[in-house]
Design an enzyme around this catalytic site. Structure first.
Site, PDB file in Angstrom:
ATOM      1  N   CYS A 141      30.342  -2.693  47.394  1.00  0.00           N
ATOM      2  CA  CYS A 141      29.880  -2.713  46.003  1.00  0.00           C
ATOM      3  C   CYS A 141      30.810  -3.556  45.141  1.00  0.00           C
ATOM      4  O   CYS A 141      31.851  -3.071  44.688  1.00  0.00           O
ATOM      5  CB  CYS A 141      29.786  -1.292  45.468  1.00  0.00           C
ATOM      6  SG  CYS A 141      29.289  -1.252  43.741  1.00  0.00           S
ATOM      7  N   CYS A 144      31.403  -2.165  41.630  1.00  0.00           N
ATOM      8  CA  CYS A 144      32.302  -1.008  41.539  1.00  0.00           C
ATOM      9  C   CYS A 144      33.749  -1.444  41.713  1.00  0.00           C
ATOM     10  O   CYS A 144      34.641  -0.935  41.044  1.00  0.00           O
ATOM     11  CB  CYS A 144      32.009   0.017  42.630  1.00  0.00           C
ATOM     12  SG  CYS A 144      30.295   0.291  42.976  1.00  0.00           S
ATOM     13  N   ASP A 145      34.004  -2.346  42.647  1.00  0.00           N
ATOM     14  CA  ASP A 145      35.378  -2.596  43.088  1.00  0.00           C
ATOM     15  C   ASP A 145      35.914  -3.986  42.771  1.00  0.00           C
ATOM     16  O   ASP A 145      37.111  -4.238  42.948  1.00  0.00           O
ATOM     17  CB  ASP A 145      35.480  -2.365  44.610  1.00  0.00           C
ATOM     18  CG  ASP A 145      35.077  -0.948  44.977  1.00  0.00           C
ATOM     19  OD1 ASP A 145      35.356  -0.037  44.179  1.00  0.00           O
ATOM     20  OD2 ASP A 145      34.472  -0.750  46.033  1.00  0.00           O
TER      21      ASP A 145
END
Ligand code: NDP
Length: 321
Positions: A141, A144-145
């Site tokens: 992701c 997200c990261d």
């Protein structure tokens, strides 16, 4: 144990666009839906950036905001949204039969109708070094990261729309993004290809696969292999993003619902009906073809309408005291 059993009209499993749209329609039809959100409340769109192709948002909208709004819309009509995971199901074969679902391996819910909208999950390469370093620099992701790799060099595997979208997202944050594509062409749409080709800090490598992820505790680099020549090469990166597609989250229904060989639930004709009366499937759990937020929402709507029509035609047994 008996006080642990709750009887409801409509159980919706999953909280992506399919689940919440089913909930909006079911709640307005007075089916008093209960949504169990699953492990990723809001579904896959909570891990995406800008959604530019959902009708009604001329300026686009970010995925997490859209999902919060869908939840609020479902709750406005009385949907009961609960955090929890359906861990087992027992579907009835009888028309008008009661279906059972176990929540978090504990509480049992009995439902007259069930709408499945469990979506799909990211696939991994499944090589040992990748699995070992998940959370240590390997991620599925970018949204997200990606933040953790600000100004650094990263790589992304995949040549579809997801990989292209995430590569351009990462290119805004990172120093350099290397896209690793196993074929000699990219599967992504022309518009997405155009986007990545126009970003100067994205390098695209075709016919290239990850042989090994290097690093003990965290990702330090990759050993790549050219699948045409067999030639190996090491590159230095601190992050590896995997964007190679998804698997439907249908494991708990195996053996009870008809599925294709890859686990997508089979629905009847143009409906959302499964092989069990009163059990309907919507969204990515039953769609490997379109997989869009708007098509998932459309099938969520269909599932609620199918559930409403089903309930109108059956008599359900009295609740067991
Ligand atoms: P896709 O299945 O479309 O693409 C997967 C990519 O990963 C392909 O390039 C595939 O290669 C590659 N791949 C698969 N397995 C491996 C492996 N083991 N090693 C290396 N590479 C691998 O998945 P996406 O998630 O990209 O897209 C899913 C759907 O969602 C599509 O319909 C897409 O159009 C849609 N989508 C739309 C978006 C938008 O409109 N904004 C954004 C994101 C997705 P190969 O080609 O060789 O099979």
């Amino acid at each position: 144990m008996s006080e642990q059993i709750e009887r409801i009209k409509t159980l919706i499993i999953g909280s992506g666009p399919a689940g919440y749209t089913a909930a909006i329609y079911a709640a307005r039809a007075d089916l008093k839906p209960v949504v169990y959100t699953g492990m990723e409340p809001g579904g896959q769109l909570t891990t995406t950036t800008e959604v530019d192709n959902f009708p009604g948002y001329p300026e686009g909208i970010d995925g997490p905001t859209m999902m919060v709004q869908l939840q609020q819309q479902a709750e406005r009509f009385g949907t009961d949204v609960r955090i929890g995971m359906v861990t087992a199901v027992e579907f009835s074969d009888e028309v008008g039969g009661i279906h059972k679902a176990t929540i978090d391996n504990d509480k049992v819910v009995e439902a007259e109708t069930v709408i499945i909208s469990t979506g799909a999950s990211a696939k991994y390469l499944n090589i040992p070094s990748e699995q070992r370093l998940r959370g240590g620099g390997v991620s599925a992701c970018a949204v997200c990261d990606g933040f953790f790799y600000k100004g650094q060099d990263v790589a992304i595997v995949g040549g579809g729309d997801t990989a292209a979208e995430e590569a351009s997202y990462l290119a805004n944050i990172c120093n350099k993004v290397t896209m690793l594509i196993r074929k000699d062409y990219m599967r992504a749409s022309k518009a997405m290809q155009h986007r990545v080709n126009n970003l100067s800090n994205i390098e695209i490598r075709y016919n290239t696969e990850v042989d090994e992820v290097l690093g003990d505790q965290v990702v330090e680099g990759l050993r790549l292999v050219n699948n045409k020549t067999g030639e190996k090469e090491e590159i230095t990166v601190t992050g590896l993003f995997i964007a190679i597609g998804h698997t439907p989250n249908t494991g708990i229904f195996k053996g009870q619902l008809d599925m294709d060989e890859t686990g997508y639930i089979i629905t009847k004709g143009k409906s959302t009906k499964t092989n069990k009366p009163g059990v309907f499937a919507s969204g990515d759990a039953q769609d490997k073809e379109y997989r869009q937020a708007v098509t998932a929402a459309g099938t969520g709507c269909m599932a609620a309408l199918d559930a409403e029509r089903y309930l109108a035609t059956v008599e359900t047994p009295e609740e067991v005291s």
